[in-house]
Design a protein around this motif. Structure first.
Motif, short mmCIF file in Angstrom:
data_model
loop_
_atom_site.label_atom_id
_atom_site.label_comp_id
_atom_site.label_asym_id
_atom_site.label_seq_id
_atom_site.Cartn_x
_atom_site.Cartn_y
_atom_site.Cartn_z
N SER A 189 2.24 51.95 -2.20
CA SER A 189 2.93 52.39 -1.00
C SER A 189 3.52 51.22 -0.26
O SER A 189 2.90 50.17 -0.11
N ALA A 190 4.75 51.41 0.21
CA ALA A 190 5.46 50.34 0.91
C ALA A 190 4.99 50.30 2.36
O ALA A 190 5.62 50.82 3.26
N LEU A 191 3.82 49.70 2.61
CA LEU A 191 3.27 49.63 3.95
C LEU A 191 3.68 48.32 4.59
O LEU A 191 3.26 47.25 4.18
N ALA A 192 4.52 48.40 5.61
CA ALA A 192 4.96 47.20 6.31
C ALA A 192 3.87 46.75 7.27
O ALA A 192 3.04 47.53 7.72
N LEU A 193 3.86 45.48 7.57
CA LEU A 193 2.94 44.94 8.55
C LEU A 193 3.66 44.79 9.87
O LEU A 193 4.65 44.07 9.97
N VAL A 194 3.19 45.47 10.90
CA VAL A 194 3.79 45.36 12.22
C VAL A 194 3.29 44.08 12.86
O VAL A 194 2.10 43.90 13.07
N LEU A 195 4.21 43.20 13.18
CA LEU A 195 3.82 41.90 13.71
C LEU A 195 3.77 41.86 15.22
O LEU A 195 3.01 41.11 15.79
N ALA A 196 4.62 42.64 15.88
CA ALA A 196 4.59 42.71 17.33
C ALA A 196 5.46 43.87 17.77
O ALA A 196 6.36 44.28 17.05
N THR A 197 5.22 44.41 18.94
CA THR A 197 6.01 45.52 19.43
C THR A 197 6.48 45.31 20.85
O THR A 197 7.16 46.15 21.41
N THR A 222 3.22 45.30 -3.16
CA THR A 222 2.13 45.68 -2.27
C THR A 222 2.47 45.50 -0.80
O THR A 222 2.04 46.28 0.05
N GLU A 223 3.23 44.46 -0.47
CA GLU A 223 3.68 44.22 0.91
C GLU A 223 5.16 43.86 0.87
O GLU A 223 5.54 42.69 0.94
N PRO A 224 6.03 44.86 0.73
CA PRO A 224 7.45 44.58 0.49
C PRO A 224 8.19 43.98 1.67
O PRO A 224 9.23 43.35 1.48
N TYR A 225 7.69 44.14 2.88
CA TYR A 225 8.39 43.58 4.03
C TYR A 225 7.44 43.49 5.22
O TYR A 225 6.42 44.17 5.29
N TYR A 226 7.82 42.64 6.17
CA TYR A 226 7.20 42.59 7.49
C TYR A 226 8.25 43.05 8.51
O TYR A 226 9.44 42.82 8.31
N TYR A 227 7.80 43.66 9.58
CA TYR A 227 8.78 44.07 10.57
C TYR A 227 8.17 44.12 11.96
O TYR A 227 6.95 44.18 12.13
N SER A 228 9.05 44.05 12.93
CA SER A 228 8.67 44.31 14.32
C SER A 228 9.72 45.23 14.92
O SER A 228 10.89 45.20 14.53
N GLY A 257 11.77 49.07 19.98
CA GLY A 257 12.28 50.32 20.51
C GLY A 257 13.78 50.47 20.43
O GLY A 257 14.29 51.58 20.31
N SER A 258 14.52 49.38 20.48
CA SER A 258 15.97 49.45 20.38
C SER A 258 16.49 48.75 19.13
O SER A 258 17.57 49.05 18.65
N GLU A 259 15.70 47.83 18.60
CA GLU A 259 16.08 47.13 17.38
C GLU A 259 14.84 46.80 16.57
O GLU A 259 13.72 46.77 17.09
N MET A 260 15.07 46.58 15.30
CA MET A 260 13.99 46.27 14.38
C MET A 260 14.32 44.97 13.66
O MET A 260 15.46 44.77 13.24
N THR A 261 13.36 44.09 13.57
CA THR A 261 13.53 42.82 12.86
C THR A 261 12.65 42.85 11.62
O THR A 261 11.47 43.20 11.70
N LEU A 262 13.24 42.54 10.47
CA LEU A 262 12.52 42.62 9.20
C LEU A 262 12.58 41.31 8.44
O LEU A 262 13.55 40.54 8.58
#
Length: 416
Positions: free
Chosen positions: A10-18, A112-118, A121-126
């Motif tokens: 499963s492509a589970l991204a790691l949320v680094l900050a919100t 296993t960890e295809p990307y990181y993202y944050s 609410g208005s934009e997403m950084t990957l």
């Protein structure tokens, strides 16, 4: 036939900050830009991309992320990028998977960890997670290009789309082995290396079903044949449950056909299948034939949280015009016809491994098979040997293999 497993972690991204307005420091120490890249509109994106995965996307925000991935993924170093915020965190992984379905050459994304993202609410950084980088990735890309070019060198020149597709199918079966060791690791959700991509199938020469599927799609695309990936499940064997699986569809002359290259790579312990015919049982079949032992996952627009996999596009495959056995078997409406012996004689004169007979709907398949076993097969062989005048004489060790769901009888040929 041994079940060919499909594993997609499963492509589970790691949320680094919100937190809104903050900059994010990724694991490599790089700082994400606070500016969103230029947002193209839906019309310009539709002109730029034509893949079935792109066409499955449901919002312009998903399309813009697809475009941003395309700008970032072919670099030899992973760089962070920004795109529109999506309506839920899982959508980023879904867009990435649909992108990969359009681009079978991609092999360097970590499973296993295809990307990181944050997401603020208005934009997403990957930040995409590459398995390789720099010179090592550049070299691996070159190796895949060289293998693809070498494969294409052997393709028939001035060939039809069917002949090109058949070449790609047979090339992979001859040059790729099913990776049993990786299957064992997959039971503990561990990906060994490249078994799920075209690099594994074409460069390393071993893969599981996803690697077979990506490699076939890649070669078909290079040969100008429209090819797509289909996800779902396949029937278990020897008491096993149905298992996640992936295969292809190919479009020829306006009609779609199902193709499962993995299942056509027969287990060599099954003598009834070790023939040219046996390695094409899942080549250009209909959806109705496929669904006797496969189950197709829902489309991206229809799937729900309870579904494991989804498809960007599922074409209906009804035509038999370019089915392998339509073109490489005798249609039999009468088993006492001289046509059967003449067809067998022609196959034997060329030293064929097998001779294939499609039993017509006007005949009861089981009754016809019994009559062929009990005497007609011997009569056909006797007449075929007379026709060939002693050349490539068929022996009494020829065997019959039947596939009632396909109305197919394969005679496996043996020569004196």
């Amino acid at each position: 036939m041994k079940l060919k497993l499909f594993l997609r972690i499963s492509a589970l991204a790691l949320v680094l900050a919100t937190a809104s307005g903050c900059s994010i420091i990724f694991d490599d120490g790089s700082e994400a830009s606070s500016e969103i890249s230029q947002r193209p509109d839906a019309a310009s994106l539709a002109e730029k991309y034509s893949g079935y995965g792109f066409k499955a996307l449901q919002t312009v925000e998903e399309q813009r992320l697809y475009d941003a991935i395309d700008s970032a993924i072919y670099k030899n170093e992973s760089k962070e990028f920004t795109s529109d915020s999506l309506d839920n965190k899982d959508k980023a992984g879904e867009v990435l998977e649909l992108y990969k379905d359009d681009h079978p050459d991609i092999f360097w994304i970590d499973e296993t960890e295809p990307y990181y993202y944050s997401d603020n609410g208005s934009e997403m950084t990957l930040l995409l997670t590459f398995k390789l980088s720099g010179n090592e990735l550049a070299q691996a890309k070159t190796e895949l290009d060289e293998k693809v070019n070498a494969a294409l060198q052997g393709a028939p020149k001035e060939a039809s789309s069917y002949e090109k597709e058949l070449y790609a199918h047979d090339y992979i079966i001859k040059n790729c082995a099913y990776d049993e060791e990786s299957v064992k690791l997959h039971k503990s959700d561990t990906v060994r290396a490249n078994e799920q991509n075209a690099y594994g199938a074409l460069v390393e020469g071993k893969a599981v079903c996803e690697g077979y599927t990506r490699a076939f799609q890649l070669l078909c695309h290079k040969l100008g044949v429209d090819c797509w990936v289909i996800q779902g499940q396949a029937q278990g064997f020897e008491g096993e449950d149905n298992t996640n699986h992936i295969w292809n569809c190919v479009q020829l002359y306006g009609e779609w056909y199902q193709v499962d290259v993995t299942w056509d790579d027969c287990d060599d312990t099954e003598s009834a299948l070790v023939t040219d015919a046996g390695s094409h049982l899942y080549f250009n079949i209909t959806t109705a034939e496929l669904e006797k032992d496969h189950k197709i996952a829902p489309t991206y627009s229809e799937y729900s949280a309870s579904d494991i996999w989804y498809n960007g596009y599922v074409p209906q495959c009804d035509s038999t015009d370019y089915g392998y056995f339509t073109l490489n078997a005798l249609a039999v409406d009468s088993i006492d016809s001289d046509n059967c012996a003449e067809y067998l004689a022609k196959a034997a004169s060329g030293g064929a491994q097998s001779c294939n007979f499609l039993i017509g709907d006007s005949l009861d398949f089981d009754s016809a098979y019994d009559e062929i076993v009990q005497g007609y097969a011997y009569d056909w062989m006797t007449k075929a040997n007379e026709i060939n005048g002693g050349a490539n004489t068929l022996s009494s060790d020829c065997k019959l293999s039947s596939y009632s769901d396909r109305r197919l009888i394969i005679m496996i040929l043996d020569y004196e």
